[in-house]
Design a protein around this motif. Structure first.
Motif, short mmCIF file in Angstrom:
data_model
loop_
_atom_site.label_atom_id
_atom_site.label_comp_id
_atom_site.label_asym_id
_atom_site.label_seq_id
_atom_site.Cartn_x
_atom_site.Cartn_y
_atom_site.Cartn_z
N ASP A 124 0.80 -1.24 0.00
CA ASP A 124 0.00 0.00 0.00
C ASP A 124 0.83 1.28 0.00
O ASP A 124 0.25 2.37 0.02
CB ASP A 124 -0.98 0.03 1.19
CG ASP A 124 -2.09 -1.01 1.03
OD1 ASP A 124 -2.44 -1.32 -0.14
OD2 ASP A 124 -2.58 -1.52 2.04
N GLU A 125 2.15 1.19 0.00
CA GLU A 125 2.98 2.40 -0.09
C GLU A 125 2.92 2.96 -1.51
O GLU A 125 2.74 2.20 -2.48
CB GLU A 125 4.43 2.08 0.29
CG GLU A 125 4.63 1.70 1.76
CD GLU A 125 4.43 2.89 2.69
OE1 GLU A 125 4.61 4.05 2.24
OE2 GLU A 125 4.09 2.67 3.87
N PRO A 126 3.06 4.29 -1.69
CA PRO A 126 2.97 4.88 -3.03
C PRO A 126 4.12 4.45 -3.94
O PRO A 126 5.28 4.73 -3.66
CB PRO A 126 3.01 6.39 -2.74
CG PRO A 126 3.70 6.51 -1.42
CD PRO A 126 3.31 5.29 -0.64
N LEU A 127 3.77 3.78 -5.01
CA LEU A 127 4.76 3.19 -5.93
C LEU A 127 4.77 3.93 -7.26
O LEU A 127 3.72 4.17 -7.85
CB LEU A 127 4.44 1.71 -6.16
CG LEU A 127 5.20 0.99 -7.28
CD1 LEU A 127 6.70 0.93 -6.97
CD2 LEU A 127 4.65 -0.42 -7.49
N ILE A 128 5.97 4.25 -7.72
CA ILE A 128 6.17 4.77 -9.08
C ILE A 128 6.73 3.61 -9.90
O ILE A 128 7.80 3.08 -9.58
CB ILE A 128 7.14 5.96 -9.09
CG1 ILE A 128 6.64 7.05 -8.14
CG2 ILE A 128 7.30 6.51 -10.50
CD1 ILE A 128 7.69 8.09 -7.81
N ALA A 129 6.03 3.20 -10.93
CA ALA A 129 6.39 1.98 -11.65
C ALA A 129 6.50 2.25 -13.15
O ALA A 129 5.96 3.24 -13.66
CB ALA A 129 5.34 0.89 -11.41
N VAL A 130 7.19 1.36 -13.83
CA VAL A 130 7.17 1.39 -15.29
C VAL A 130 5.91 0.67 -15.74
O VAL A 130 5.32 -0.10 -14.99
CB VAL A 130 8.43 0.71 -15.88
CG1 VAL A 130 9.68 1.45 -15.47
CG2 VAL A 130 8.51 -0.76 -15.47
N PRO A 131 5.45 0.91 -16.98
CA PRO A 131 4.17 0.34 -17.42
C PRO A 131 4.19 -1.18 -17.52
O PRO A 131 5.25 -1.81 -17.68
CB PRO A 131 3.96 0.99 -18.79
CG PRO A 131 4.85 2.18 -18.82
CD PRO A 131 6.03 1.82 -17.97
N ARG A 176 9.85 -5.57 -18.81
CA ARG A 176 10.32 -6.68 -17.98
C ARG A 176 10.60 -6.26 -16.54
O ARG A 176 10.49 -7.07 -15.63
CB ARG A 176 11.56 -7.33 -18.61
CG ARG A 176 11.17 -8.23 -19.76
CD ARG A 176 12.27 -9.17 -20.16
NE ARG A 176 11.77 -10.11 -21.17
CZ ARG A 176 12.52 -10.99 -21.78
NH1 ARG A 176 13.80 -11.08 -21.53
NH2 ARG A 176 11.99 -11.81 -22.69
N ILE A 177 10.99 -5.00 -16.33
CA ILE A 177 11.14 -4.54 -14.95
C ILE A 177 9.82 -4.70 -14.22
O ILE A 177 9.78 -5.19 -13.08
CB ILE A 177 11.61 -3.07 -14.93
CG1 ILE A 177 13.04 -2.95 -15.44
CG2 ILE A 177 11.51 -2.51 -13.50
CD1 ILE A 177 13.55 -1.53 -15.49
N ARG A 178 8.74 -4.32 -14.86
CA ARG A 178 7.41 -4.45 -14.26
C ARG A 178 7.05 -5.92 -14.06
O ARG A 178 6.43 -6.30 -13.05
CB ARG A 178 6.38 -3.76 -15.15
CG ARG A 178 4.95 -3.85 -14.67
CD ARG A 178 4.71 -3.11 -13.35
NE ARG A 178 3.29 -3.16 -13.02
CZ ARG A 178 2.40 -2.26 -13.43
NH1 ARG A 178 2.77 -1.22 -14.16
NH2 ARG A 178 1.14 -2.38 -13.09
#
Length: 311
Positions: A199-206, A210-212
């Motif tokens: 539940d922590e705020p995550l900045i992610a790649v789409p 493959r990182i995602r």
């Protein structure tokens, strides 16, 4: 003294007799004996003593053999270099690489390769690892520098794995997550329980990168519910945003050097190995294909750079 004479003495020393050396060299024994005699006369020193078990090097002979080995190796290296220069006087290489690996490796590899082989034409195809897999299968590229996930890949492609790249958490130094890391032997950064990211705020790649894929798989195994507040295609952008307090992000440890975080008050955290949050750096080739000499030489340059900079 020439390379033939050096080879004569080296072979006699290896075989222990003139007759055995002559057979190995495909020359007549009297001719080899005369050559050895001329060499010893020109040096003014005896190179072999005759014993019951065969010829044995004198002290002068040992010195001569050590020198002969060095000279013959230099001559062999010269022949190899000349052959390589002649063989690679022209040609082309078409290879693939992921964009961020290109930023890391190409400046170290291509200038050196071009200085050595200026007439080799290079063509680069940039894409993610799945795209490069497809390009290899279609024979559109000769090899690819890319990442591979454990257990993933095509059975038609050979993956030469060089380095396992663990994923780490990036967050601002004053983030609540930063205080939860615990120093542990064998990890480069304080270790955080992956469940603390729930539940922590995550900045992610789409989704699809493959990182995602690595991140989603690790979260799913640990039962973590990611709270994605933003998606950005460039992982280094995600790191910069996280380092400046917008949230946190998770990605490859090796990519951190590209993010230019020197001015940010940032904290890095390791994840436990059991979560398998990692991927492997590899050079991939099509299993049924063949590599040209130029392909193989450029691959060698990549291997050398990876060995010296990625560990």
């Amino acid at each position: 003294m020439n390379d033939r004479e050096l080879t004569y003495v080296k072979t006699i020393a290896e075989e222990g007799s003139v007759s055995a050396a002559a057979r190995k060299l495909y020359i007549a024994q009297p001719s080899l004996s005369q050559s050895l005699q001329r060499i010893e006369e020109s040096l003014g020193a005896k190179l072999f003593d005759r014993t019951s078990s065969g010829l044995r090097l004198t002290q002068a002979g040992k010195m001569y053999l050590a020198m002969a080995n060095r000279v013959l190796k230099l001559y062999e290296d010269l022949q190899t270099e000349l052959f390589d220069m002649e063989a690679l006087a022209s040609g082309s290489v078409k290879f693939g690489i992921t964009r961020l690996l290109g930023k890391m490796l190409l400046p170290e590899v291509l200038p050196a390769f071009h200085r050595r082989y200026p007439n080799i034409k290079l063509e680069i195809v940039e894409g993610n690892s799945k795209q490069l897999d497809r390009a290899l299968m279609a024979c559109e590229i000769n090899f690819a520098v890319m990442h591979r996930l454990t257990g993933e890949g095509s059975r038609h492609i050979d993956y030469d794995v060089f380095w396992k790249d663990p994923f780490i958490v990036t967050a601002a130094a004053d983030s609540p997550l930063a205080a939860k890391g615990v120093e542990r032997e064998g990890y480069p950064y304080p270790v955080i329980d992956i469940r603390e990211l729930n539940d922590e705020p995550l900045i992610a790649v789409p989704y699809g990168q493959r990182i995602r894929q690595v991140l989603d798989t690790s979260f799913m195994r640990a039962g973590v519910r990611p709270n994605i507040i933003l998606e950005v295609r460039d992982y280094t952008t995600a790191q910069n945003l996280a380092a400046r307090g917008m949230g946190y992000t998770v990605g490859p440890q090796s990519y951190t050097q590209l993010a230019n975080l020197e001015d940010a008050d940032v904290k890095f955290l390791s994840l436990e190995e059991k979560h398998n949050a990692a991927w492997a750096l590899c050079i991939a080739t099509f299993g049924n294909g063949s590599l040209s000499r130029a392909d193989s030489e450029l691959i060698r340059y990549f291997e050398d750079v990876i060995a010296s900079t990625m560990e």
